[in-house]
Structure formats: structure tokens, C-alpha cells
Design an enzyme around this catalytic site. Structure first.
Site, PDB file in Angstrom:
ATOM      1  N   GLY A   1     -39.256 -54.138  -8.205  1.00  0.00           N
ATOM      2  CA  GLY A   1     -38.176 -54.780  -8.941  1.00  0.00           C
ATOM      3  C   GLY A   1     -38.670 -55.756  -9.990  1.00  0.00           C
TER       4      GLY A   1
ATOM      5  CG  HIS B   1     -33.979 -54.383  -7.706  1.00  0.00           C
ATOM      6  ND1 HIS B   1     -34.255 -55.689  -7.993  1.00  0.00           N
ATOM      7  CD2 HIS B   1     -34.636 -54.114  -6.546  1.00  0.00           C
ATOM      8  CE1 HIS B   1     -35.023 -56.213  -7.066  1.00  0.00           C
ATOM      9  NE2 HIS B   1     -35.282 -55.278  -6.163  1.00  0.00           N
ATOM     10  CG  ASP B   2     -32.643 -56.889 -11.188  1.00  0.00           C
ATOM     11  OD1 ASP B   2     -31.559 -57.014 -11.772  1.00  0.00           O
ATOM     12  OD2 ASP B   2     -32.759 -56.980  -9.946  1.00  0.00           O
TER      13      ASP B   2
END
Length: 264
Positions: free
Chosen positions: A139, A121-122
């Protein structure tokens, strides 16, 4: 016309680009946008608020746009964006972002993601990257253009990897890797410059010699690293690659710099 196998499940609201092929047993969520001329071979899941660029080929059991593997996530409508002409092989996973991380996971154009690789994520991933089998990003990682990550290697969350870096196989990457760097080892250390990659990007012999000399002064010269870093600042004007490396080092905040094993 798009070609959709009758066993596929396409939710109302999904947008399917012209010429896109969706093979057997694929599942496409209601907030998904697939670009033109994509090919989902079979058993592909695309969920979440996900946009896939034109011309991507996605192999069986890839799962794109799933929830972030972050305990703080509460189902917010965060996003995943994948660029054009990416090859995404079997079992690849890419997650949407988190609110605290900006809400977006982005992957650039022309990436080649081998089986079971993972984009957390991100993360912000550049163009023309190659992730070998089971290469993994935690992440919030930032990965530059034309980066190669070897098989079974993992990059710690919040780590930055500069453009044109090569990371060997079975590496644990815990520090930021300068642009054009070559990193290797169980816990990755900087082993030099990615000379092969630089040649492929049309670096001349003169440019290579200039950047190599800079690298030697910065990482293997006399004194401590902070002193050497200060002393090489005037070299930024000698080559754009040197300027890029110095700017990258200056921008480091969250992770230490990946250094050669013998750097003081």
C-alpha cells in the site's frame, strides 16, 4: 453500441462506454465506469467505486476495485482509477484506496500488467509502466513513469520508485529508488543507472556521460553519503535528470534510500 455477453452480470448504475466489449461471466458493480472501446475478455470482476479509462484490455480473472487489504477498512466509498490503453493480464488485482491514505488508488495510461501482478491500496502508479509476472506493490507506494518491475518482485509499502527505474526479478524493494536507477538483488540494492531505458527515452551520449559522472560522485565519491549529497547540489543545473534525482532524494520521508551495496 456496447457488446455484452448474456452471461455477464452488469449491476444497475454501472456506466459502460460506447464500443466496449464485456465477455462471458464478467461481473460489473453498480459504481463502475468503463470507458469507451474497452475489452473485458471473460471472467473479469470490476467492483467498488472504479473508473477504467478508454481502450483497456482486461484478461480473465482480473479483479479490479476490490476492498483494500487493510484491517482498518470499514467499507468506505474509496476509489480506484485506471488510465487509458492499459493491458491487464490474467489474475491481476488492483484495490481501492483507504480513507487514511487519501481514498484513491490511481494507475496511469498505457500500463502493461502481466499475470498475477498487484497494485495495493492508495498506490500512485505512473504512465507506461510494466509490471512483470507477480510484481507486487504494498500500500501507499509511488511509482513513476516508465518503471519496469521484474517478475516476483515486491515493493514495500510507502516506498517511492522514481521515473524510468528498472527493478530486476525476485527483488525485495525496501528503500526508495532514485529516478533512472537500476536495482537488483534479493534485497534490492542500487547497481547503477538504467542506461538502456535512458537510451530508449532519447538520452544523447553527452547527457548519459553527464548523468553518469554525477552518479559516480554521489554514490562512489570520497566521504560519507551526506557530504557527497551536499557537494553535488550545484550540479542540478547541468541536466534535468540530475535535478529530478536530487529533488526525489530531498522528498524522501517514510523509507530509506536504496543505495549501492558499498555506499557509506
Amino acid at each position: 453500441m456496447s457488446m455484452i455477453d448474456p452471461t455477464a452480470r452488469i449491476a444497475d448504475g454501472a456506466v459502460i462506454g460506447a464500443g466496449t466489449e464485456i465477455g462471458p461471466y464478467c461481473i460489473i458493480g453498480p459504481n463502475v465506469v468503463l470507458g469507451e472501446n474497452c475489452k473485458l475478455i471473460a471472467h473479469v470482476t470490476v467492483s467498488g467505486h472504479t473508473k477504467i479509462g478508454a481502450g483497456c484490455v482486461i484478461s480473465p480473472f482480473a479483479a479490479l476495485g476490490g476492498p483494500p487489504q487493510d484491517l482498518s477498512y470499514r467499507g468506505e466509498p474509496t476509489r480506484l482509477e485506471v488510465g487509458e490503453a492499459c493491458t491487464i493480464r490474467e489474475g491481476v488485482t488492483m484495490n481501492v484506496g483507504t480513507i487514511k491514505g487519501g481514498g484513491l488508488t490511481r494507475v496511469g495510461d498505457r500500463g502493461f500488467f502481466m499475470n498475477n501482478s498487484h497494485v495495493g491500496h492508495d498506490c500512485m502508479v505512473g504512465n507506461g509502466v510494466i509490471f512483470a509476472t507477480s510484481a507486487t506493490l504494498g500500500g501507499h507506494c509511488e511509482i513513476g513513469d516508465f518503471v519496469y518491475i521484474g517478475g516476483l518482485s515486491a515493493v514495500h509499502q510507502f516506498t517511492r520508485v522514481g521515473s524510468q527505474v528498472m527493478i530486476g526479478g525476485v527483488c525485495g524493494v525496501r528503500g526508495d529508488i532514485i529516478p533512472f536507477g537500476l536495482a537488483n538483488g534479493q534485497y534490492a540494492v542500487l547497481e547503477g543507472l538504467n542506461i538502456i531505458g535512458m537510451r530508449r527515452r532519447q538520452f544523447t551520449k553527452a547527457r548519459l556521460a553527464t548523468v553518469r559522472a554525477f552518479y559516480q560522485k554521489l554514490f562512489h565519491g570520497p566521504g560519507i553519503f551526506a557530504e557527497r549529497l551536499a557537494s553535488v547540489q550545484p550540479l542540478a543545473g547541468e541536466d534535468p535528470a540530475i535535478a529530478e534525482i536530487l529533488t526525489f532524494i530531498e522528498g524522501g520521508k517514510l523509507r530509506p534510500l536504496c543505495l549501492p551495496a558499498d555506499t557509506n
